[in-house]
Design a protein around this motif. Structure first.
Motif, PDB file in Angstrom:
ATOM      1  N   TYR A 196      12.959   5.102 -14.194  1.00 21.47           N
ATOM      2  CA  TYR A 196      12.654   5.649 -12.869  1.00 21.47           C
ATOM      3  C   TYR A 196      11.543   4.875 -12.181  1.00 21.47           C
ATOM      4  CZ  TYR A 196      11.629   8.934  -9.132  1.00 21.47           C
ATOM      5  OH  TYR A 196      11.436   9.506  -7.895  1.00 21.47           O
ATOM      6  N   HIS A 197      11.914   4.136 -11.138  1.00 15.36           N
ATOM      7  CA  HIS A 197      10.914   3.434 -10.328  1.00 15.36           C
ATOM      8  C   HIS A 197      11.041   3.933  -8.880  1.00 15.36           C
ATOM      9  CE1 HIS A 197       8.209  -0.331 -10.412  1.00 15.36           C
ATOM     10  NE2 HIS A 197       8.025   0.228  -9.221  1.00 15.36           N
ATOM     11  N   TRP A 198      10.926   5.253  -8.713  1.00 11.44           N
ATOM     12  CA  TRP A 198      10.679   5.919  -7.426  1.00 11.44           C
ATOM     13  C   TRP A 198      11.877   6.199  -6.523  1.00 11.44           C
ATOM     14  CZ3 TRP A 198       5.827   2.654  -5.594  1.00 11.44           C
ATOM     15  CH2 TRP A 198       4.842   2.691  -6.600  1.00 11.44           C
ATOM     16  N   LYS A 248      -4.813   2.345  -3.622  1.00  8.34           N
ATOM     17  CA  LYS A 248      -3.566   2.136  -2.891  1.00  8.34           C
ATOM     18  C   LYS A 248      -3.743   2.330  -1.404  1.00  8.34           C
ATOM     19  CE  LYS A 248      -0.461   0.822  -5.701  1.00  8.34           C
ATOM     20  NZ  LYS A 248       0.592  -0.118  -5.461  1.00  8.34           N
ATOM     21  N   LYS A 249      -2.803   1.762  -0.675  1.00 11.59           N
ATOM     22  CA  LYS A 249      -2.864   1.848   0.764  1.00 11.59           C
ATOM     23  C   LYS A 249      -2.966   3.280   1.260  1.00 11.59           C
ATOM     24  CE  LYS A 249       0.218   0.671  -1.333  1.00 11.59           C
ATOM     25  NZ  LYS A 249       0.782  -0.065  -2.406  1.00 11.59           N
ATOM     26  N   GLY A 250      -3.427   3.430   2.483  1.00 10.41           N
ATOM     27  CA  GLY A 250      -3.609   4.770   3.003  1.00 10.41           C
ATOM     28  C   GLY A 250      -4.986   5.275   2.622  1.00 10.41           C
ATOM     29  N   ASP A 307      -7.913  -5.905   0.039  1.00 11.41           N
ATOM     30  CA  ASP A 307      -9.095  -5.142  -0.407  1.00 11.41           C
ATOM     31  C   ASP A 307      -8.987  -4.576  -1.817  1.00 11.41           C
ATOM     32  OD1 ASP A 307     -10.856  -5.538   1.591  1.00 11.41           O
ATOM     33  OD2 ASP A 307     -10.283  -3.743   2.742  1.00 11.41           O
ATOM     34  N   TRP A 308      -8.230  -5.215  -2.662  1.00 14.38           N
ATOM     35  CA  TRP A 308      -8.176  -4.764  -4.060  1.00 14.38           C
ATOM     36  C   TRP A 308      -9.198  -5.591  -4.842  1.00 14.38           C
ATOM     37  CZ3 TRP A 308      -2.494  -3.531  -5.945  1.00 14.38           C
ATOM     38  CH2 TRP A 308      -1.861  -2.718  -4.994  1.00 14.38           C
ATOM     39  N   ALA A 309     -10.039  -4.923  -5.611  1.00 15.93           N
ATOM     40  CA  ALA A 309     -11.084  -5.614  -6.364  1.00 15.93           C
ATOM     41  C   ALA A 309     -10.458  -6.504  -7.437  1.00 15.93           C
ATOM     42  CB  ALA A 309     -12.010  -4.596  -7.009  1.00 15.93           C
ATOM     43  N   THR A 314       2.654  -3.460 -18.332  1.00 12.94           N
ATOM     44  CA  THR A 314       3.935  -3.479 -17.629  1.00 12.94           C
ATOM     45  C   THR A 314       3.818  -4.011 -16.198  1.00 12.94           C
ATOM     46  OG1 THR A 314       3.554  -1.087 -17.517  1.00 12.94           O
ATOM     47  CG2 THR A 314       5.301  -1.839 -18.964  1.00 12.94           C
ATOM     48  N   GLU A 315       2.580  -4.182 -15.705  1.00 13.72           N
ATOM     49  CA  GLU A 315       2.372  -4.854 -14.416  1.00 13.72           C
ATOM     50  C   GLU A 315       0.958  -5.388 -14.325  1.00 13.72           C
ATOM     51  OE1 GLU A 315       3.396  -2.778 -10.739  1.00 13.72           O
ATOM     52  OE2 GLU A 315       5.157  -1.911 -11.706  1.00 13.72           O
ATOM     53  N   ASN A 316       0.835  -6.569 -13.716  1.00 13.85           N
ATOM     54  CA  ASN A 316      -0.438  -7.152 -13.345  1.00 13.85           C
ATOM     55  C   ASN A 316      -0.106  -8.328 -12.440  1.00 13.85           C
ATOM     56  OD1 ASN A 316      -2.666  -9.561 -14.621  1.00 13.85           O
ATOM     57  ND2 ASN A 316      -3.351  -7.785 -13.500  1.00 13.85           N
ATOM     58  N   LEU A 359      10.322  -6.915  -1.823  1.00 19.16           N
ATOM     59  CA  LEU A 359       9.871  -5.998  -0.773  1.00 19.16           C
ATOM     60  C   LEU A 359       8.700  -5.159  -1.284  1.00 19.16           C
ATOM     61  CD1 LEU A 359      10.313  -4.518   1.990  1.00 19.16           C
ATOM     62  CD2 LEU A 359      11.801  -2.948   0.738  1.00 19.16           C
ATOM     63  N   SER A 360       7.548  -5.298  -0.645  1.00 17.47           N
ATOM     64  CA  SER A 360       6.433  -4.393  -0.945  1.00 17.47           C
ATOM     65  C   SER A 360       6.734  -3.099  -0.183  1.00 17.47           C
ATOM     66  CB  SER A 360       5.119  -5.014  -0.473  1.00 17.47           C
ATOM     67  OG  SER A 360       4.097  -4.064  -0.503  1.00 17.47           O
ATOM     68  N   TRP A 361       6.717  -1.969  -0.889  1.00 18.46           N
ATOM     69  CA  TRP A 361       7.187  -0.703  -0.319  1.00 18.46           C
ATOM     70  C   TRP A 361       6.712  -0.502   1.119  1.00 18.46           C
ATOM     71  CZ3 TRP A 361      10.494   1.845  -3.544  1.00 18.46           C
ATOM     72  CH2 TRP A 361      10.433   1.495  -4.900  1.00 18.46           C
ATOM     73  N   LEU A 362       5.415  -0.725   1.336  1.00 18.67           N
ATOM     74  CA  LEU A 362       4.859  -0.443   2.659  1.00 18.67           C
ATOM     75  C   LEU A 362       4.425  -1.708   3.401  1.00 18.67           C
ATOM     76  CD1 LEU A 362       2.686   2.698   1.802  1.00 18.67           C
ATOM     77  CD2 LEU A 362       5.081   2.617   2.537  1.00 18.67           C
ATOM     78  N   ASN A 363       4.361  -2.848   2.700  1.00 21.19           N
ATOM     79  CA  ASN A 363       3.830  -4.074   3.316  1.00 21.19           C
ATOM     80  C   ASN A 363       4.887  -5.123   3.618  1.00 21.19           C
ATOM     81  OD1 ASN A 363       0.831  -3.444   2.945  1.00 21.19           O
ATOM     82  ND2 ASN A 363       1.608  -3.255   0.872  1.00 21.19           N
ATOM     83  N   GLY A 364       6.134  -4.741   3.564  1.00 19.61           N
ATOM     84  CA  GLY A 364       7.200  -5.691   3.892  1.00 19.61           C
ATOM     85  C   GLY A 364       7.232  -6.881   2.960  1.00 19.61           C
ATOM     86  N   ARG A 418       3.131 -11.130  -1.001  1.00 24.58           N
ATOM     87  CA  ARG A 418       4.004 -11.700  -2.032  1.00 24.58           C
ATOM     88  C   ARG A 418       3.315 -11.729  -3.387  1.00 24.58           C
ATOM     89  NH1 ARG A 418       8.283 -14.676   0.273  1.00 24.58           N
ATOM     90  NH2 ARG A 418       8.240 -14.510   2.527  1.00 24.58           N
ATOM     91  N   TYR A 419       4.093 -11.514  -4.421  1.00 25.65           N
ATOM     92  CA  TYR A 419       3.576 -11.481  -5.789  1.00 25.65           C
ATOM     93  C   TYR A 419       4.293 -12.435  -6.730  1.00 25.65           C
ATOM     94  CZ  TYR A 419       0.966  -7.008  -5.240  1.00 25.65           C
ATOM     95  OH  TYR A 419       0.088  -6.030  -4.880  1.00 25.65           O
ATOM     96  N   GLY A 420       5.409 -13.008  -6.309  1.00 21.02           N
ATOM     97  CA  GLY A 420       6.331 -13.642  -7.260  1.00 21.02           C
ATOM     98  C   GLY A 420       5.913 -14.996  -7.806  1.00 21.02           C
TER      99      GLY A 420
HETATM  100  C1  BG6 Z   1       2.905  -0.960  -8.252  1.00 23.24           C
HETATM  101  C2  BG6 Z   1       4.372  -0.680  -8.199  1.00 23.24           C
HETATM  102  O1  BG6 Z   1       2.276   0.189  -7.829  1.00 23.24           O
HETATM  103  O2  BG6 Z   1       2.365  -1.926  -7.409  1.00 23.24           O
HETATM  104  C3  BG6 Z   1       5.194  -1.798  -7.603  1.00 23.24           C
HETATM  105  O3  BG6 Z   1       4.869  -0.281  -9.436  1.00 23.24           O
HETATM  106  C4  BG6 Z   1       4.474  -2.368  -6.399  1.00 23.24           C
HETATM  107  O4  BG6 Z   1       6.472  -1.309  -7.308  1.00 23.24           O
HETATM  108  C5  BG6 Z   1       3.163  -2.950  -6.879  1.00 23.24           C
HETATM  109  O5  BG6 Z   1       5.207  -3.298  -5.672  1.00 23.24           O
HETATM  110  C6  BG6 Z   1       2.377  -3.655  -5.800  1.00 23.24           C
HETATM  111  O6  BG6 Z   1       2.125  -2.792  -4.736  1.00 23.24           O
HETATM  112  P1  BG6 Z   1       2.094  -3.306  -3.276  1.00 23.24           P
HETATM  113  O7  BG6 Z   1       1.843  -2.109  -2.450  1.00 23.24           O
HETATM  114  O8  BG6 Z   1       0.995  -4.294  -3.189  1.00 23.24           O
HETATM  115  O9  BG6 Z   1       3.420  -3.922  -2.998  1.00 23.24           O
END
Ligand code: BG6
Length: 479
Positions: free
Chosen positions: A121-123, A326-328, A353-355, A379-381, A432-437, A441-443
């Motif tokens: 489950y990823h949302w 997180k944003k918001g 603005d993420w440290a 599982t993410e960084n 696609l960043s959920w809210l940032n289009g 980029r992270y890839g």
């Molecule tokens: C994590 C999520 O919270 O952060 C990912 O599991 C998400 O799905 C990632 O893309 C990065 O967040 P954002 O808002 O910078 O795209």
């Protein structure tokens, strides 16, 4: 680096994605609509109205993506399954075409020597379940989630060794029910805690189901943990950091690991009428489930000062404990009498603005290992940046620098005695960043796609792709 341990021989070097963020093909081959398919269509919710209709078209281009993974030497690929491809309405009739898509992906990965790390489950909750009973707001989600997961275990359990039950329960509930930036877009503190209770029960039930089926593999939740610091040695600031840990981290991870809510958080919520309601059997269910690992999504740390009841800062909208960055997020956010989130003067920040704090990863790993005594799967960084294509290449030395420091921090944590199973970067391709289009980029692999959603979708490995390849080849010795 003299006294540093080496990475274990079977250490998993992974990179990740999530269905809604990469697949596209949002209505193809019998797929149902998810809450995200609907939410992105509400004006003003996402950056320039971007959506995942096409995303980076992984659904049609997965073979090309897997080929690049193989050339890089990736040990495992973390991806999520869209519930709506398997059960278009969340429950009922299975959609065979959806089952086949992931089966083919898993086979293609295996044929290329790559393990699958599957997020259940990823949302992207089926919209049908949101409509039928409010999704996570009802206990009815529990049997539906178990049925969906069991279908995956039966279909792929022979080929998938690593499973993530829920991705970042703390984030999707925070954004969905506290600050209204994710579906279902509500601000309801009481419901927020009830939703979390249902998610905890569903998580426990799925972990038990997996273990009952005797599948050869490991399962655990992924938690977005930002270790909390005190601004300085003022005992009140230290207390504020403890409050942030208790309500922003122990509140979830204690339940995953011990099946119990932490004492201080529980009393705090109870005194305010916010504690979730238990039904008969809930306590036993939570206690009975044992994850095989703690999944850690690490992006940054958080810093706290005391927040006096008189004259302090209160988030207007909710009892938001913003320990996630997180944003918001308002700049001065906090909860009266608990904590206030402040900027850490020792740390640089990203363009969002993420440290940036590699030492924080070592601290996070050590805290989780000591408190929960579980192996940890990162599982993410990763680093979100405005990457630019120059002469057909992306020179993302800033990302290499970021990742290098974090891999070194893991090495140090392993030397400290922490059992780390693997390291997953976010993300494999741009997505696609959920809210940032598509601007954030992270890839490792650049994808020609932007907010017009008409890009050529061409894949171009960035400099960081070749760097990670060397890291994998040398099993983390060559950074
Ligand atoms: C994590 C999520 O919270 O952060 C990912 O599991 C998400 O799905 C990632 O893309 C990065 O967040 P954002 O808002 O910078 O795209």
């Amino acid at each position: 680096h003299k006294n540093l341990a080496t990475f274990p021989k079977d250490f998993l070097w992974v990179s990740a994605s999530a269905a809604y963020q990469v697949e596209g093909a949002y209505d193809e081959d019998g797929k149902g609509l998810s809450v995200w398919d609907d939410f992105v269509r509400i004006p003003g919710k996402t950056f320039k109205g971007t959506n995942g209709n096409v995303a980076v078209d992984h659904y049609h281009r997965y073979q090309e993506d897997v080929k690049l993974m193989a050339e890089m030497g990736m040990k495992a690929y973390r991806f999520s399954i869209a519930w709506t491809r398997i059960f278009p309405n969340g429950t009922g009739e299975v959609n065979e075409a959806g089952l086949k898509f992931y089966s083919d992906l898993i086979d293609d990965l295996l044929a290329n020597g790559i393990e699958s790390l599957v997020t259940i489950y990823h949302w992207d909750l089926p919209q049908a379940l949101q409509d039928a009973y409010g999704g996570w707001e009802s206990r009815k989600i529990i049997p539906d989630f178990v049925n969906y997961a069991e279908t995956l275990f039966k279909a792929y359990g022979d080929r998938v060794k690593y499973w993530v039950s829920l991705n970042e329960q703390n984030i999707f509930t925070h954004m969905g029910w506290q600050i209204a930036t994710h579906p279902p877009g509500k601000k309801d503190p009481k419901l927020f805690y009830q939703v979390n209770h249902h998610a905890n029960l569903a998580n426990a039930a799925v972990i038990n189901k997996f273990h009952d089926m005797n599948i050869d593999g490991k399962i655990g939740p992924s938690f977005a943990y930002s270790p909390q610091y005190a601004f300085d040695s003022n005992p009140l600031n230290v207390l504020a950091a403890e409050n942030a840990e208790e309500l922003g981290a122990h509140f979830w991870m204690d339940v995953y690991a011990y099946g119990e809510y932490p004492i201080v958080a529980w009393n705090y919520l109870k005194a305010r009428g916010l504690a979730p309601e238990f039904a008969p059997g809930d306590a036993e269910l939570l206690k009975s489930a044992k994850p095989d690992f703690m999944g850690l999504n690490y992006y940054q740390s958080g810093t706290n000062t005391w927040n006096p009841i008189d004259g302090g800062v209160e988030n207007k909208d909710s009892y938001q404990m913003n320990t996630t960055g997180k944003k918001g997020t308002a700049k001065a956010s906090g909860i009266l009498g608990l904590q206030k989130s402040v900027t850490n003067p020792f740390l640089e920040t990203t363009n969002w603005d993420w440290a940036i704090d590699p030492v924080g990863l070592r601290i996070a790993l050590r805290r989780i290992a000591s408190r929960y005594r579980l192996p940890i799967l990162i599982t993410e960084n990763g680093l979100g940046e405005y990457d630019k294509l120059e002469d057909g290449q992306v020179h993302d030395d800033y990302r290499i620098d970021f990742l290098k420091k974090h891999v070194l921090a893991i090495k140090e944590a392993i030397s400290d005695g922490v059992d780390v199973i693997g390291y997953t970067t976010w993300s494999y391709t741009d997505l696609l960043s959920w809210l940032n289009g598509y601007q954030k980029r992270y890839g490792f692999v650049y994808v020609d796609q932007d907010e017009t959603m008409t890009g050529s979708l061409k894949r171009i490995p960035k400099d960081s792709y070749y760097w990670y390849k060397d890291v994998i080849t040398s099993n983390g010795d060559d950074l």
